[in-house]
Scaffold this motif. Sequence first.
Motif, mmCIF file in Angstrom:
data_model
loop_
_atom_site.group_PDB
_atom_site.id
_atom_site.type_symbol
_atom_site.label_atom_id
_atom_site.label_comp_id
_atom_site.label_asym_id
_atom_site.label_seq_id
_atom_site.Cartn_x
_atom_site.Cartn_y
_atom_site.Cartn_z
ATOM 1 N N PRO A 1 0.789 -1.240 0.000
ATOM 2 C CA PRO A 1 0.000 0.000 0.000
ATOM 3 C C PRO A 1 0.821 1.291 0.000
ATOM 4 O O PRO A 1 0.334 2.331 -0.440
ATOM 5 C CB PRO A 1 -0.825 -0.109 1.293
ATOM 6 N N LEU A 2 2.069 1.232 0.480
ATOM 7 C CA LEU A 2 2.890 2.438 0.509
ATOM 8 C C LEU A 2 3.189 2.942 -0.895
ATOM 9 O O LEU A 2 3.417 4.141 -1.100
ATOM 10 C CB LEU A 2 4.209 2.179 1.247
ATOM 11 N N TRP A 3 3.186 2.022 -1.874
ATOM 12 C CA TRP A 3 3.460 2.416 -3.248
ATOM 13 C C TRP A 3 2.195 2.775 -4.020
ATOM 14 O O TRP A 3 2.190 3.759 -4.755
ATOM 15 C CB TRP A 3 4.226 1.308 -3.975
ATOM 16 N N ARG B 1 -1.771 9.567 3.795
ATOM 17 C CA ARG B 1 -0.833 10.679 3.623
ATOM 18 C C ARG B 1 -1.393 11.828 2.791
ATOM 19 O O ARG B 1 -1.021 12.987 3.003
ATOM 20 C CB ARG B 1 0.501 10.191 3.049
ATOM 21 N N HIS B 2 -2.270 11.553 1.818
ATOM 22 C CA HIS B 2 -2.840 12.617 0.988
ATOM 23 C C HIS B 2 -4.326 12.853 1.256
ATOM 24 O O HIS B 2 -4.971 13.621 0.541
ATOM 25 C CB HIS B 2 -2.637 12.311 -0.493
ATOM 26 N N PHE C 1 8.393 5.779 2.022
ATOM 27 C CA PHE C 1 8.342 6.645 3.206
ATOM 28 C C PHE C 1 8.084 5.776 4.420
ATOM 29 O O PHE C 1 7.595 4.643 4.297
ATOM 30 C CB PHE C 1 7.268 7.727 3.067
ATOM 31 N N LEU C 2 8.435 6.295 5.587
ATOM 32 C CA LEU C 2 8.194 5.586 6.843
ATOM 33 C C LEU C 2 6.854 6.024 7.409
ATOM 34 O O LEU C 2 6.577 7.227 7.512
ATOM 35 C CB LEU C 2 9.312 5.886 7.846
ATOM 36 N N VAL C 3 6.032 5.065 7.766
ATOM 37 C CA VAL C 3 4.670 5.376 8.222
ATOM 38 C C VAL C 3 4.701 6.292 9.439
ATOM 39 O O VAL C 3 3.999 7.323 9.476
ATOM 40 C CB VAL C 3 3.901 4.083 8.535
ATOM 41 N N GLU C 4 5.498 5.948 10.440
ATOM 42 C CA GLU C 4 5.562 6.777 11.648
ATOM 43 C C GLU C 4 5.984 8.203 11.309
ATOM 44 O O GLU C 4 5.344 9.176 11.731
ATOM 45 C CB GLU C 4 6.530 6.166 12.661
#
Length: 226
Positions: A105-107, A140-141, A175-178
């Motif tokens: 999901p980060l990508w 994030r967005h 990116f790092l979630v925290e």
Amino acid sequence: MKILMVLTSHDQLGDTGRKTGFWLEELAAPYYAFKEAGAEITLASPNGGNPPLDPKSNEPAFQTDLTRRFEADASAMAQLATTVRLDSVSQADYDTVFYPGGHGPLWDLAEDKHSIALIEAFLQAEKPVALVCHAPGVLRHVTTPAGRPLVEGRAVTGFANSEEEAVGLTHVVPFLVEDELVALGGRYSKGEDWGSYVVQDGLLITGQNPTSSAATAARLLAQFAG
């Protein structure tokens, strides 16, 4: 109760040449919690069809009774093989949405306009949203109706920097979630590495890691109790 579960379609772990995807426990534990609560579950992903499973999540060390149950469940596996396309779903058809994690999901989901709009629509309709492990990075967005970051000033958790360091992917993930949740103004907190830890702020429910999956699902279901 109708629950939408949103999975990643991304299968490449950066430029390592290794595979990633969704984390099996983070699908299986909530899936059966929802089933046992009598919910009707729809699985969706950006590309539709069979989403990629992070192969590491199916190694013996990470298997659980529920992951084994899921893989032996012909109906569940058939549903997983035929996820609906994310751009075809509407919050109006569901009571809530749950995002399992995994690194995928980060990508894709973090940048997916349909996912972003969907989460915003659920919250604007005053429906709860739950995300676990890396999935809080999908926020994030996501913004409020006023255009501010959704997580700004809100209590949140997600996969900790120390956990990412432990799996050796600090410099692989986009990116790092925290760090991302903190940068957006979120009031990030965490429990012990690999322990169950869930945070709720209004309609937003976040879990820290795979072990938190069942508790995150339980917290979500509690919103509909009584």
